[in-house]
Design an enzyme around this catalytic site. Structure first.
Site, PDB file in Angstrom:
ATOM      1  N   ASN A 197       0.444  -0.944   0.058  1.00  0.00           N
ATOM      2  CA  ASN A 197      -0.091   0.102   0.026  1.00  0.00           C
ATOM      3  C   ASN A 197       0.843   1.138  -0.129  1.00  0.00           C
ATOM      4  O   ASN A 197       1.576   1.896   0.529  1.00  0.00           O
ATOM      5  CB  ASN A 197      -1.210   0.269   1.177  1.00  0.00           C
ATOM      6  CG  ASN A 197      -1.884   0.755   0.933  1.00  0.00           C
ATOM      7  OD1 ASN A 197      -1.475   1.945   0.059  1.00  0.00           O
ATOM      8  ND2 ASN A 197      -2.970   0.595   1.639  1.00  0.00           N
ATOM      9  N   ASP A 198       0.731   1.795  -1.675  1.00  0.00           N
ATOM     10  CA  ASP A 198       1.549   2.727  -0.997  1.00  0.00           C
ATOM     11  C   ASP A 198       1.807   3.942  -0.683  1.00  0.00           C
ATOM     12  O   ASP A 198       2.598   4.454  -0.666  1.00  0.00           O
ATOM     13  CB  ASP A 198       1.683   3.502  -3.009  1.00  0.00           C
ATOM     14  CG  ASP A 198       2.926   2.746  -3.459  1.00  0.00           C
ATOM     15  OD1 ASP A 198       3.842   2.488  -3.195  1.00  0.00           O
ATOM     16  OD2 ASP A 198       2.422   2.589  -4.640  1.00  0.00           O
ATOM     17  N   CYS A 199       0.738   3.909  -0.047  1.00  0.00           N
ATOM     18  CA  CYS A 199      -0.221   5.145   1.077  1.00  0.00           C
ATOM     19  C   CYS A 199      -0.017   5.051   2.123  1.00  0.00           C
ATOM     20  O   CYS A 199      -1.255   5.711   3.015  1.00  0.00           O
ATOM     21  CB  CYS A 199      -1.637   5.582   0.533  1.00  0.00           C
ATOM     22  SG  CYS A 199      -1.903   5.644  -2.014  1.00  0.00           S
TER      23      CYS A 199
END
Ligand code: BGC
Length: 812
Positions: free
Chosen positions: A482-484
């Site tokens: 999850n890049d975020c």
């Protein structure tokens, strides 16, 4: 509401209403030369790299949407129209766009004339071929004026949109016969130019945009077309375009075809010029000659079709459900190949200038196409591994043109290394090619520090082992899948990037349960590989780390009803009942259940129950819940999105299959299937006006239950959703898994399914597998009969004999 229909026999989606809720696109080309094309002929072309070799210009997020493309203007008396409805938007008498496997054909009819524009990139060709067919269905003679149109981009797509003080002065063209050459910057450092040709003498041409359109007109009403005569302009700076002008007379019932070629050439330094300032056109002329007749074009299209027949013949299903069959047999596999070619670079949501090839993305994409093009998958694995660092960490992205790691992003995403194990073992299981493990592969593209690919896998594994946090769980680094979820970012400055900013790293305690599950699964694969290679000690060492990780997950990662998501910088839980928002997340529950952690103790079933209860909704499984309603500086970008969108409680279709597979681990075929259907585009065709994106491909995200408008999809085409859904349906629900020594059969289906058939080409033999479910179970294989002989195990052996084999599987 539908805007078209599937034509499975031709492997096409047929759009019958041009006013789709969003441009519905297709991709042309599958090796070096590519185009994106929408159902109204919008889109653009590039060679290899959508940023550095952009051939034609495109304006994203424009008004109106999807302006600019490969247009044909037809002037019939005083009516001007285009086969794709746009850009003229003259109401057509009929319209049909057929998106097929790497080709698109757009047919329009107006006042007794039919125009069909076929677009494709022939195999092994650095050019897009367009065949325009005109037919006069009326009783009168038709005198038509045809204007072609493309707009050149000045190569670097980013600079093309910024540096106007220079750009408006650099444009240069040459015109010879019916070919328009775009040679901006060729006389200095570029060794390439582009061209646009037609296979008949022209009655005129234009290359200067302002002269063609008029300064204040749009694509819908070029002045030259309105006047019915081109101006034969030569562009000097400003904005070069290419337009041919043809006068065509058609008797009643008569048809005529014209072939246009939009191509790209590279010349060696010493071969750049024919004479002073006149470019060497030899290669362009060779390509044009290859496609200068309709017969040659049709033959090239037939070859392309055959290429796809082969690619799609490796895995086919006959289930009796046409929505499922068309996804598995055609569109899902096609989308996987498109993600192979484009990764996350160029779509109608990815501008082609931002992201290159992702380390984790490209490894995951591989599981969707390795059975189709194993040799290219092999090359891809080596390319990816070459961007790894010596300590096992990796560049998060690399550029396709240079194959070098992208310094702007760097590394530090701690899930990245483990994906290399997934990519590699998937390749070996498909091909049996253990030889890849002894290939010498550089670190950071430096051959002087090359090690075998197997050693790359070892450092990948150890990167997790060497980066454990206070609970013995993997440190998350900048982010995991999850890049975020940016747990070290702590940004209060809107000018900082969430992805690359780390304002707090010293003493971080941020740990990821998603990486923990990932490590257990691909760690086990690593152990198996070691055992196969006779590396017993290494296998024992690795297994001990996996066991420790499973213990840590059970001890520190279980929240009572589900797996927590992470520990934050301070060591507080994320994705726990203790939290006010974001109490439960999909990723950790997907990975830990796929890994079967705590299965005996019932943890997996409990976690999946919690997912069903708290994350599932009408349109799919949301990423987390309750959605974040304020910005949490300690969580980063995830809490920046409005509730229900993207990583903040959107339905992130990429990770829904993790739960589907988790459900198959506990044997719940009904649920796995229910989740599959919910986000599968062919089942959403009837709600296209809500769903918006193409009903033939997956989108990355559908807005979730907390969103302003749930059910709306975004970011279609370039997403790991394609490969993960293909993997989930084919290997876990239908249950046909390539393995080192054969095909493993272990379906997990709805218990009311009576059975289905799969044909699988695998290691030089073709298996015709018929699965029967007489007792209405979801999982469990009672008997397997191979070529008439019953066998004890559910591993169908390798034959490698070029023959067909009949396999009957009785579930029970
Ligand atoms: C990226 C992936 C990432 C995912 C979730 C996608 O846009 O390409 O690498 O895992 O978003 O954040």
């Amino acid at each position: 509401m539908k805007f078209g229909h599937f034509d499975d026999q031709h492997r096409e989606y047929v759009i019958t209403n041009p006013k789709t809720p969003w441009p519905w696109i297709n991709y042309l080309g599958n090796e070096d030369f590519f185009s994106l094309i929408s159902n109204t002929a919008g889109g653009y072309t590039f060679y290899k790299d959508a940023k550095f070799r952009r051939l034609t210009r495109y304006r994203y997020n424009n008004v109106p949407m999807d302006s600019g493309g490969k247009y044909f203007y037809i002037k019939d008396e005083n009516t001007v129209w285009s086969p794709g409805w746009k850009p003229c938007k003259t109401e057509l008498d009929s319209y049909e766009c057929r998106h097929g496997m790497n080709y698109t054909s757009i047919k329009g009819e107006k006042n007794g004339v039919t125009a069909t524009a076929l677009y494709f990139v022939p195999l092994k060709t650095w050019a897009e071929v367009q065949k325009l067919s005109l037919t006069n269905n009326s009783k009168e003679v038709k005198k038509l004026k045809i204007f072609s149109f493309v707009e050149w981009c000045l190569w670097n797509a980013a600079a093309d949109m910024e540096n106007f003080q220079r750009n408006f002065s650099t444009g240069e063209v040459e015109i010879e016969d019916s070919v328009i050459y775009h040679k901006t910057e060729y006389k200095e450092r570029r060794d390439h130019f582009a061209y646009y040709s037609v296979n008949v003498p022209v009655q005129g041409f234009d290359t200067d945009r302002e002269s063609f359109f008029g300064l204040y007109n749009g694509f819908d009403e070029p002045q030259v077309v309105a006047e019915g005569k081109s101006r034969n302009t030569e562009a000097h700076g400003w904005s070069p375009i290419a337009s041919h002008y043809l006068e065509v007379e058609l008797q009643p019932g008569e048809s005529k075809d014209f072939v246009f070629v939009l191509g790209y050439v590279e010349n060696k330094e010493e071969e750049k010029w024919e004479s002073k300032n006149i470019i060497n056109k030899t290669k362009a002329k060779e390509t044009i000659a290859k496609f200068n007749t309709v017969a040659k074009v049709d033959a090239a299209l037939a070859e392309l079709r055959e290429y796809w027949d082969n690619l799609l013949s490796v895995y086919t299903i006959d289930s009796g459900d046409d929505k499922l069959d068309r996804m598995v047999n055609i569109w899902n596999q096609y989308q996987c190949m498109i993600t192979f070619c484009f990764s996350r670079s160029a779509s109608y949501f990815e501008s082609g200038i931002g992201r290159g090839m992702g380390f984790r993305d490209s490894n995951q994409d591989l599981i969707g196409f390795v059975h189709q093009i194993p040799e290219r998958a092999r090359e891809r694995i080596i390319d990816i591994a070459s961007t790894q660092f010596q300590d096992g960490g990796c560049y998060h992205q690399y550029q396709p043109l240079t194959k070098k790691g992208n310094n702007d992003i760097g590394g530090g995403f701690n899930d990245d290394p483990m994906w290399l194990i997934l990519g590699t073992i998937s390749y070996i299981k498909e091909t049996g090619d253990f030889g890849i493990l002894t290939e010498m592969v550089p670190f950071d593209n430096d051959m002087s520090v090359a090690r075998t690919l197997f050693e790359h896998l070892t450092v990948s594994f150890d990167h997790v082992v060497n980066n454990l946090g206070p609970h013995g769980l993997p440190l998350i680094g900048r982010a995991d899948w999850n890049d975020c979820l940016n747990l070290n970012c702590f940004s209060n400055d809107p000018n900082e990037s969430f992805q690359t900013t780390e304002n707090k790293t010293e003493g971080t305690k941020a740990e990821s349960l998603m990486i923990a599950g990932l490590f257990v699964i691909y760690g086990r694969d690593y152990v198996t590989l070691c055992t196969k290679l006779g590396l017993t000690e290494e296998a024992v060492r690795a297994q001990s780390h996996i066991d420790a990780m499973m213990d840590a997950v059970k001890k520190h990662g279980w929240d009572g009803e589900w797996f927590i998501r992470a520990y934050d910088y301070y060591g507080n839980k994320i994705g726990s009942n203790e939290n006010e928002e974001g109490k439960i997340f999909i990723e950790s529950n997907g990975w830990c259940t796929m890994a079967g952690i705590g299965k005996e103790e019932g943890l997996c079933e409990k976690a999946l129950e919690a997912v069903k209860e708290r994350l599932d909704c009408e349109h799919g499984i949301v990423l987390n819940n309750p959605a974040f309603t304020k910005y949490y500086i300690e969580y980063g970008e995830i809490s920046s999105y409005p509730a229900g969108y993207k990583e903040n409680a959107g339905i992130f279709c990429h990770n829904n299959p993790w739960i589907m597979i988790g459900e198959t681990v506990v044997g719940n075929g009904n649920r796995a299937w229910e989740y599959y259907r919910k986000i599968c585009p062919s089942y959403l065709e009837d709600i296209s006006e809500l769903h918006k994106t193409e009903p033939y491909v997956y989108a990355q995200m559908i807005s979730g239950k907390d969103a302003f408008k749930p059910g709306e999809a975004k970011n279609s085409w370039l997403t790991g959703t394609a490969s993960w859904n293909f993997y989930a349906i084919t290997q876990f629900i239908l249950g046909i898994q390539p393995d080192y020594d054969g095909l493993l059969v272990d379906p997990c289906i709805p218990n009311d399914w009576k059975g289905f058939k799969v044909s699988r080409k695998f290691r030089g033999a073709e298996y015709h597998i018929e699965i029967q479910n007489p007792n209405g179970v979801s999982k469990g294989v009672k008997e397997i009969i191979v070529d008439g002989k019953s066998q004890a195990s559910n591993l169908i052996p390798l034959f490698e004999d070029g023959e067909d084999h009949e396999v009957k599987v009785i579930m029970g």
